[in-house]
Design a protein around this motif. Structure first.
Motif, PDB file in Angstrom:
ATOM      1  N   ILE A  18      -3.589  14.170   8.544  1.00 43.61           N
ATOM      2  CA  ILE A  18      -2.497  13.611   7.754  1.00 43.61           C
ATOM      3  C   ILE A  18      -2.198  12.222   8.303  1.00 43.61           C
ATOM      4  CG2 ILE A  18      -0.062  13.832   7.126  1.00 43.61           C
ATOM      5  CD1 ILE A  18      -0.473  16.908   7.399  1.00 43.61           C
ATOM      6  N   LEU A  19      -2.325  11.226   7.439  1.00 44.43           N
ATOM      7  CA  LEU A  19      -2.051   9.842   7.833  1.00 44.43           C
ATOM      8  C   LEU A  19      -0.711   9.433   7.250  1.00 44.43           C
ATOM      9  CD1 LEU A  19      -5.559   8.250   7.143  1.00 44.43           C
ATOM     10  CD2 LEU A  19      -4.707   9.237   9.276  1.00 44.43           C
ATOM     11  N   ARG A  20       0.231   9.175   8.104  1.00 42.63           N
ATOM     12  CA  ARG A  20       1.540   8.689   7.657  1.00 42.63           C
ATOM     13  C   ARG A  20       1.464   7.169   7.601  1.00 42.63           C
ATOM     14  NH1 ARG A  20       5.183  12.473  11.613  1.00 42.63           N
ATOM     15  NH2 ARG A  20       5.097  14.391  10.372  1.00 42.63           N
ATOM     16  N   LEU A  21       1.459   6.650   6.386  1.00 44.77           N
ATOM     17  CA  LEU A  21       1.250   5.221   6.176  1.00 44.77           C
ATOM     18  C   LEU A  21       2.541   4.502   5.831  1.00 44.77           C
ATOM     19  CD1 LEU A  21      -1.965   5.508   4.001  1.00 44.77           C
ATOM     20  CD2 LEU A  21      -1.857   4.851   6.392  1.00 44.77           C
ATOM     21  N   CYS A  22       2.631   3.257   6.291  1.00 45.46           N
ATOM     22  CA  CYS A  22       3.744   2.403   5.891  1.00 45.46           C
ATOM     23  C   CYS A  22       3.214   1.425   4.837  1.00 45.46           C
ATOM     24  CB  CYS A  22       4.327   1.700   7.112  1.00 45.46           C
ATOM     25  SG  CYS A  22       3.069   0.919   8.132  1.00 45.46           S
ATOM     26  N   SER A  23       3.703   0.212   4.796  1.00 43.68           N
ATOM     27  CA  SER A  23       3.279  -0.772   3.785  1.00 43.68           C
ATOM     28  C   SER A  23       1.841  -1.222   4.038  1.00 43.68           C
ATOM     29  CB  SER A  23       4.208  -1.986   3.824  1.00 43.68           C
ATOM     30  OG  SER A  23       5.512  -1.609   3.503  1.00 43.68           O
ATOM     31  N   VAL A  24       0.918  -0.714   3.241  1.00 45.46           N
ATOM     32  CA  VAL A  24      -0.485  -1.102   3.369  1.00 45.46           C
ATOM     33  C   VAL A  24      -0.685  -2.414   2.622  1.00 45.46           C
ATOM     34  CG1 VAL A  24      -2.875  -0.452   2.896  1.00 45.46           C
ATOM     35  CG2 VAL A  24      -1.222   1.306   3.558  1.00 45.46           C
ATOM     36  N   VAL A  25      -1.232  -3.412   3.312  1.00 46.41           N
ATOM     37  CA  VAL A  25      -1.439  -4.723   2.693  1.00 46.41           C
ATOM     38  C   VAL A  25      -2.917  -5.092   2.728  1.00 46.41           C
ATOM     39  CG1 VAL A  25       0.882  -5.578   3.183  1.00 46.41           C
ATOM     40  CG2 VAL A  25      -0.922  -5.952   4.848  1.00 46.41           C
ATOM     41  N   GLY A  26      -3.312  -5.868   1.727  1.00 50.25           N
ATOM     42  CA  GLY A  26      -4.689  -6.300   1.603  1.00 50.25           C
ATOM     43  C   GLY A  26      -5.120  -6.234   0.155  1.00 50.25           C
ATOM     44  N   LEU A  27      -6.381  -6.508  -0.096  1.00 48.09           N
ATOM     45  CA  LEU A  27      -6.912  -6.567  -1.449  1.00 48.09           C
ATOM     46  C   LEU A  27      -6.710  -5.244  -2.179  1.00 48.09           C
ATOM     47  CD1 LEU A  27      -8.517  -8.380  -3.407  1.00 48.09           C
ATOM     48  CD2 LEU A  27     -10.584  -7.325  -2.520  1.00 48.09           C
ATOM     49  N   GLY A  28      -6.048  -5.310  -3.331  1.00 45.89           N
ATOM     50  CA  GLY A  28      -5.865  -4.128  -4.162  1.00 45.89           C
ATOM     51  C   GLY A  28      -4.664  -3.274  -3.829  1.00 45.89           C
ATOM     52  N   THR A  29      -3.862  -3.679  -2.845  1.00 50.07           N
ATOM     53  CA  THR A  29      -2.699  -2.862  -2.482  1.00 50.07           C
ATOM     54  C   THR A  29      -1.489  -3.275  -3.306  1.00 50.07           C
ATOM     55  OG1 THR A  29      -2.072  -4.377  -0.703  1.00 50.07           O
ATOM     56  CG2 THR A  29      -3.528  -2.544  -0.126  1.00 50.07           C
ATOM     57  N   LYS A  30      -0.560  -2.336  -3.488  1.00 51.97           N
ATOM     58  CA  LYS A  30       0.643  -2.642  -4.266  1.00 51.97           C
ATOM     59  C   LYS A  30       1.723  -1.599  -3.981  1.00 51.97           C
ATOM     60  CE  LYS A  30      -1.420  -0.347  -8.273  1.00 51.97           C
ATOM     61  NZ  LYS A  30      -1.807  -0.468  -9.642  1.00 51.97           N
ATOM     62  N   ASN A  31       2.874  -1.818  -4.600  1.00 51.60           N
ATOM     63  CA  ASN A  31       4.003  -0.875  -4.567  1.00 51.60           C
ATOM     64  C   ASN A  31       4.603  -0.654  -3.184  1.00 51.60           C
ATOM     65  OD1 ASN A  31       3.697  -0.546  -7.327  1.00 51.60           O
ATOM     66  ND2 ASN A  31       2.365   1.224  -7.095  1.00 51.60           N
ATOM     67  N   ASN A  32       4.760  -1.711  -2.425  1.00 53.37           N
ATOM     68  CA  ASN A  32       5.533  -1.619  -1.197  1.00 53.37           C
ATOM     69  C   ASN A  32       6.307  -2.923  -1.008  1.00 53.37           C
ATOM     70  OD1 ASN A  32       3.918  -3.466   0.619  1.00 53.37           O
ATOM     71  ND2 ASN A  32       2.340  -1.943   0.203  1.00 53.37           N
ATOM     72  N   TRP A  33       7.200  -2.973  -0.043  1.00 53.24           N
ATOM     73  CA  TRP A  33       8.096  -4.129   0.078  1.00 53.24           C
ATOM     74  C   TRP A  33       7.360  -5.430   0.362  1.00 53.24           C
ATOM     75  CZ3 TRP A  33       9.612  -6.882   4.650  1.00 53.24           C
ATOM     76  CH2 TRP A  33       8.989  -6.453   5.817  1.00 53.24           C
ATOM     77  N   LEU A  34       6.244  -5.383   1.104  1.00 56.03           N
ATOM     78  CA  LEU A  34       5.509  -6.615   1.398  1.00 56.03           C
ATOM     79  C   LEU A  34       4.739  -7.124   0.176  1.00 56.03           C
ATOM     80  CD1 LEU A  34       4.236  -6.010   5.028  1.00 56.03           C
ATOM     81  CD2 LEU A  34       5.837  -7.752   4.267  1.00 56.03           C
ATOM     82  N   THR A  35       4.172  -6.206  -0.611  1.00 50.98           N
ATOM     83  CA  THR A  35       3.470  -6.671  -1.816  1.00 50.98           C
ATOM     84  C   THR A  35       4.458  -7.189  -2.857  1.00 50.98           C
ATOM     85  OG1 THR A  35       3.345  -4.405  -2.690  1.00 50.98           O
ATOM     86  CG2 THR A  35       1.432  -5.202  -1.487  1.00 50.98           C
ATOM     87  N   GLU A  36       5.675  -6.662  -2.862  1.00 48.68           N
ATOM     88  CA  GLU A  36       6.716  -7.206  -3.756  1.00 48.68           C
ATOM     89  C   GLU A  36       7.056  -8.644  -3.364  1.00 48.68           C
ATOM     90  OE1 GLU A  36      10.192  -4.730  -4.163  1.00 48.68           O
ATOM     91  OE2 GLU A  36       8.959  -2.965  -4.595  1.00 48.68           O
ATOM     92  N   ILE A  37       7.173  -8.888  -2.051  1.00 52.82           N
ATOM     93  CA  ILE A  37       7.431 -10.255  -1.581  1.00 52.82           C
ATOM     94  C   ILE A  37       6.245 -11.155  -1.935  1.00 52.82           C
ATOM     95  CG2 ILE A  37       7.751 -11.705   0.475  1.00 52.82           C
ATOM     96  CD1 ILE A  37       9.243  -9.277   1.706  1.00 52.82           C
ATOM     97  N   TYR A  38       5.040 -10.637  -1.735  1.00 51.60           N
ATOM     98  CA  TYR A  38       3.825 -11.404  -2.050  1.00 51.60           C
ATOM     99  C   TYR A  38       3.821 -11.816  -3.526  1.00 51.60           C
ATOM    100  CZ  TYR A  38      -1.134 -12.509  -2.571  1.00 51.60           C
ATOM    101  OH  TYR A  38      -2.314 -13.141  -2.842  1.00 51.60           O
ATOM    102  N   ASN A  39       4.143 -10.875  -4.416  1.00 49.10           N
ATOM    103  CA  ASN A  39       4.167 -11.182  -5.855  1.00 49.10           C
ATOM    104  C   ASN A  39       5.264 -12.184  -6.195  1.00 49.10           C
ATOM    105  OD1 ASN A  39       1.990  -9.521  -6.478  1.00 49.10           O
ATOM    106  ND2 ASN A  39       3.291  -7.729  -6.701  1.00 49.10           N
ATOM    107  N   THR A  40       6.386 -12.102  -5.504  1.00 52.30           N
ATOM    108  CA  THR A  40       7.466 -13.067  -5.709  1.00 52.30           C
ATOM    109  C   THR A  40       7.009 -14.464  -5.312  1.00 52.30           C
ATOM    110  OG1 THR A  40       9.079 -11.324  -5.243  1.00 52.30           O
ATOM    111  CG2 THR A  40       9.887 -13.573  -5.133  1.00 52.30           C
TER     112      THR A  40
END
Length: 195
Positions: A18-40
């Motif tokens: 079981i991998l407990r993941l936080c905000s995964v960032v990189g090519l093709g990632t979405k739906n977390n607080w860092l990707t929201e900032i990136y899109n902004t």
């Protein structure tokens, strides 16, 4: 709840990771607080961050996630493990602003708000790194890589000298970093394609 679901998985006879993941960032990632900032930032809109002096490391590079999955797949022993996955070494939220301030293509502003409900959150991923004999990227490296000086998404247009390609290039260059390619052997294409 997640904890109950994890317990059900651990009761299976099979090997369970079981991998407990936080905000995964990189090519093709979405739906977390860092990707929201990136899109902004991509849309050159105002960025709002909370609690600038809070420490965080709740981000994880997709390349590290791929490495973890490959290591787990290669394991022969049947195990039941729960792992936290996060970047190494925490940094302050205001570090994101520092990186964005260096970005010449981002001309809007970054502001901070205080939210007392948002507490500092630090993930310890030392267990998985020790067990799998790997080392994750640190938080600052991920932020620098993800919010680098060039935050515009890259688009390669092959055949850009033609009528359609040239018009497409002209229309997209406001929102994207355009690389016009006329031949696949183009040195620029080989160099840029690595990133």
């Amino acid at each position: 709840s997640k904890i109950e679901f994890e317990q059900q998985l651990l009761n299976l006879k099979n090997s369970v990771y079981i991998l407990r993941l936080c905000s995964v960032v990189g090519l093709g990632t979405k739906n977390n607080w860092l990707t929201e900032i990136y899109n902004t930032v991509q849309n050159n809109k105002k960025v709002i961050l909370f609690n600038k002096n809070n420490n965080f490391n709740n981000c994880f590079d997709i390349e590290d996630l791929n490495l973890v999955i490959n290591k787990i797949i290669k394991k022969k022993t049947k195990l039941k493990k729960i792992y936290n996955c996060a970047s190494n070494n925490n940094t302050k939220i205001k570090y994101i602003k520092k990186i964005l301030d260096k970005n010449k293509k981002f001309t809007n502003k970054v502001s901070f708000k205080l939210n007392k409900d948002l507490e500092e959150f630090y993930n310890d991923s030392s267990k998985i790194q020790k067990d799998l004999k790997i080392k994750f990227i640190n938080t600052k490296e991920i932020i620098e890589k993800y919010f680098s000086l060039n935050v515009k998404k890259k688009i390669f247009i092959i055949g850009s000298k033609g009528y359609i390609g040239s018009n497409l290039s002209k229309n997209l260059k406001k929102k994207f970093e355009i690389h016009n390619i006329d031949q696949l052997e183009d040195i620029k294409f080989k160099r840029k394609n690595k990133n």
